[in-house]
Design a protein around this motif. Structure first.
Motif, short mmCIF file in Angstrom:
data_model
loop_
_atom_site.label_atom_id
_atom_site.label_comp_id
_atom_site.label_asym_id
_atom_site.label_seq_id
_atom_site.Cartn_x
_atom_site.Cartn_y
_atom_site.Cartn_z
N LEU A 116 -10.32 -28.97 32.22
CA LEU A 116 -10.76 -27.59 32.39
C LEU A 116 -11.68 -27.46 33.60
CD1 LEU A 116 -11.49 -26.29 28.78
CD2 LEU A 116 -9.63 -25.62 30.30
N CYS A 117 -12.58 -28.42 33.78
CA CYS A 117 -13.46 -28.41 34.95
C CYS A 117 -12.64 -28.45 36.24
CB CYS A 117 -14.41 -29.60 34.91
SG CYS A 117 -15.62 -29.55 33.56
N TYR A 118 -11.63 -29.30 36.25
CA TYR A 118 -10.76 -29.38 37.43
C TYR A 118 -10.05 -28.07 37.69
CZ TYR A 118 -6.63 -30.33 40.20
OH TYR A 118 -5.65 -30.25 41.15
N GLU A 119 -9.48 -27.47 36.64
CA GLU A 119 -8.76 -26.20 36.79
C GLU A 119 -9.69 -25.12 37.35
OE1 GLU A 119 -5.36 -24.74 35.43
OE2 GLU A 119 -5.14 -26.60 36.55
N GLY A 120 -10.90 -25.01 36.80
CA GLY A 120 -11.82 -23.99 37.26
C GLY A 120 -12.28 -24.24 38.69
N ALA A 121 -12.64 -25.49 39.00
CA ALA A 121 -13.12 -25.82 40.34
C ALA A 121 -12.00 -25.66 41.37
CB ALA A 121 -13.66 -27.25 40.37
N GLU A 122 -10.77 -25.93 40.97
CA GLU A 122 -9.65 -25.76 41.90
C GLU A 122 -9.49 -24.30 42.29
OE1 GLU A 122 -5.13 -27.44 42.26
OE2 GLU A 122 -5.65 -26.39 40.41
N ILE B 291 0.62 -22.45 29.19
CA ILE B 291 0.63 -23.22 27.94
C ILE B 291 -0.14 -24.53 28.11
CG2 ILE B 291 2.12 -24.49 26.35
CD1 ILE B 291 4.22 -22.30 26.72
N THR B 292 -0.06 -25.12 29.31
CA THR B 292 -0.82 -26.36 29.57
C THR B 292 -2.31 -26.09 29.48
OG1 THR B 292 0.94 -27.21 31.00
CG2 THR B 292 -1.25 -28.19 31.24
N THR B 293 -2.77 -25.01 30.13
CA THR B 293 -4.19 -24.65 30.06
C THR B 293 -4.58 -24.30 28.63
OG1 THR B 293 -4.20 -23.86 32.34
CG2 THR B 293 -5.96 -23.07 30.91
N ASP B 294 -3.70 -23.57 27.94
CA ASP B 294 -3.97 -23.19 26.55
C ASP B 294 -4.13 -24.42 25.67
OD1 ASP B 294 -3.56 -21.10 24.12
OD2 ASP B 294 -2.37 -22.91 23.75
N PHE B 295 -3.41 -25.49 25.98
CA PHE B 295 -3.47 -26.68 25.13
C PHE B 295 -4.89 -27.21 25.04
CE2 PHE B 295 -3.23 -31.17 24.16
CZ PHE B 295 -2.25 -31.23 23.18
N ALA C 17 -15.14 -19.28 32.59
CA ALA C 17 -15.01 -19.78 31.23
C ALA C 17 -14.50 -21.22 31.21
CB ALA C 17 -14.05 -18.89 30.43
N MET C 18 -13.55 -21.53 32.10
CA MET C 18 -13.05 -22.90 32.15
C MET C 18 -14.16 -23.87 32.55
SD MET C 18 -9.12 -22.73 33.55
CE MET C 18 -9.40 -21.62 34.92
N LEU C 19 -14.98 -23.47 33.53
CA LEU C 19 -16.09 -24.32 33.96
C LEU C 19 -17.12 -24.46 32.86
CD1 LEU C 19 -16.55 -22.97 37.59
CD2 LEU C 19 -15.52 -25.14 36.92
N TRP C 20 -17.43 -23.35 32.19
CA TRP C 20 -18.44 -23.36 31.13
C TRP C 20 -17.98 -24.24 29.96
CZ3 TRP C 20 -18.27 -19.07 26.99
CH2 TRP C 20 -19.14 -19.37 25.95
N VAL C 21 -16.78 -23.95 29.45
CA VAL C 21 -16.29 -24.71 28.29
C VAL C 21 -16.12 -26.18 28.64
CG1 VAL C 21 -14.41 -24.96 26.65
CG2 VAL C 21 -15.19 -22.69 27.28
N VAL D 172 -22.53 -27.83 35.51
CA VAL D 172 -22.04 -29.19 35.25
C VAL D 172 -20.52 -29.23 35.44
CG1 VAL D 172 -21.70 -30.95 33.47
CG2 VAL D 172 -23.91 -29.81 33.68
N GLY D 173 -19.84 -28.22 34.89
CA GLY D 173 -18.38 -28.16 35.03
C GLY D 173 -17.95 -28.05 36.47
N LEU D 174 -18.68 -27.26 37.26
CA LEU D 174 -18.33 -27.10 38.67
C LEU D 174 -18.51 -28.41 39.44
CD1 LEU D 174 -17.47 -25.17 40.93
CD2 LEU D 174 -19.89 -24.59 41.25
N VAL D 175 -19.61 -29.12 39.15
CA VAL D 175 -19.85 -30.39 39.83
C VAL D 175 -18.77 -31.41 39.48
CG1 VAL D 175 -21.41 -32.37 39.98
CG2 VAL D 175 -22.33 -30.04 40.03
N ILE D 176 -18.49 -31.55 38.19
CA ILE D 176 -17.46 -32.51 37.76
C ILE D 176 -16.09 -32.10 38.30
CG2 ILE D 176 -16.22 -33.43 35.75
CD1 ILE D 176 -18.87 -33.21 34.21
N GLY D 177 -15.78 -30.81 38.17
CA GLY D 177 -14.50 -30.32 38.68
C GLY D 177 -14.40 -30.47 40.18
N GLY D 178 -15.52 -30.25 40.89
CA GLY D 178 -15.51 -30.41 42.34
C GLY D 178 -15.20 -31.84 42.76
#
Length: 306
Positions: A94-100, A139-143, A228-232, A279-285
């Protein structure tokens, strides 16, 4: 007979109570799921919006009942320690998806993990193929979000007998899927409702207001979905790290949120959420950098060598 019926009703009431408690605890992720999904529908032909939402909803229900439910029930029964690391992997995704998405906004165009611009990639051959790709991505993100919903729900009924746990989670899966995608369908068709109202003199003003507002609402929801993706994702990783014994990140967030919470509970939640999103943005970045920039560097070095 009466005794059997009374026992059955007691069982139904107990399951309903457990399902209600489980779904209430998962409501934060449900909101995230509802915010994330509409961005997949943007740019789709109005005639295909509801069919696509229906396909995503069925895929979401299949995720929950066919894949996630049996897996978490078995893991909770035999390998309960494995749930947290698996959730953390999902959080990293999720962090990757949001940061992307943030990366795409900054650079102004989408790039694939190989470093090539999307415009340089072969175009989808047909509308049906594009629709399949869209549904598959949703559906992949929903998973990941569904996994979080189901694991949170499982935690609320963990002390119940196996059958009660299973039935309660089935009820939660069906109810939450219906809620999320019912709201999503209402959101994406609100402009059509506006046009219908605008055609009647008595409701023309309201209808035109809805039509004009919907692009703004959908754009806002897209941004909320990214956040939301970054937060969760960030929260899953921080909470998971605490469960595995590394409490420092979660303790720091609690320290930062403490003063705000003394002012108002909502402010405390907001600070906690912003910290988790950071935190999510850093990890996703970091993940985006690895999957986008490193392959590009290798590609450039290969081109220079030739």
């Amino acid at each position: 007979m009466a005794g059997g019926l009374a026992a059955l009703l007691d069982d139904v009431a107990a399951i309903a109570k457990m399902a209600s408690a489980a779904s209430t605890k998962a409501v934060g992720v449900v909101v995230d799921d509802t915010a994330v999904t509409p961005r997949f529908i943007q740019g789709v032909s109005p005639a295909r919006e509801l069919p696509i939402i229906g396909k995503i909803a069925l895929g979401s229900l299949r995720n929950k009942l066919v894949f996630i439910l049996p897996a978490i029930l078995l893991l909770s029964q035999f390998l309960p320690w494995a749930l947290t690391p698996l959730l953390m992997l999902g959080g990293a995704y999720l962090c990757y998806e949001g940061a992307e998405k943030v990366y795409e906004v900054i650079v102004g165009h989408h790039e694939t993990p190989t470093g090539e611009a999307a415009s340089e990639q072969p175009a989808l051959r047909s509308g049906a193929e594009a629709e399949k790709a869209l549904v598959r991505g949703a559906i992949t993100t929903d998973f990941i979000l569904s996994s979080e919903i189901m694991v949170i729900s499982l935690d609320q009924v963990a002390e119940a007998e196996f059958v009660y746990r299973a039935v309660s989670l089935i009820v939660v899966a069906i109810a939450i899927t219906a809620l999320v995608y019912g709201v999503v369908a209402l959101i994406v068709k609100m402009d059509d409702v506006g046009l219908h109202l605008a055609a009647k003199p008595a409701s023309r003003g309201l209808g035109m207001g809805l039509v004009k507002a919907m692009p703004v609402v959908l754009s806002a929801l897209s941004g909320i979905g990214i956040a939301a993706m970054l937060w969760v994702g960030g929260h899953i990783i921080v909470a998971g790290a605490a469960e595995l014994g590394w409490h420092a990140p979660l303790d720091l967030i609690h320290v930062l949120a403490g003063p705000a919470e003394h002012v108002h509970a909502f402010l405390g939640w907001l600070v906690d959420t912003l910290c988790s999103a950071l935190v999510g943005l850093v990890i996703g970045g970091v993940l985006v950098g690895v999957l986008h920039l490193v392959p590009r560097k290798k590609s450039d070095q290969h081109a220079a060598a030739h």
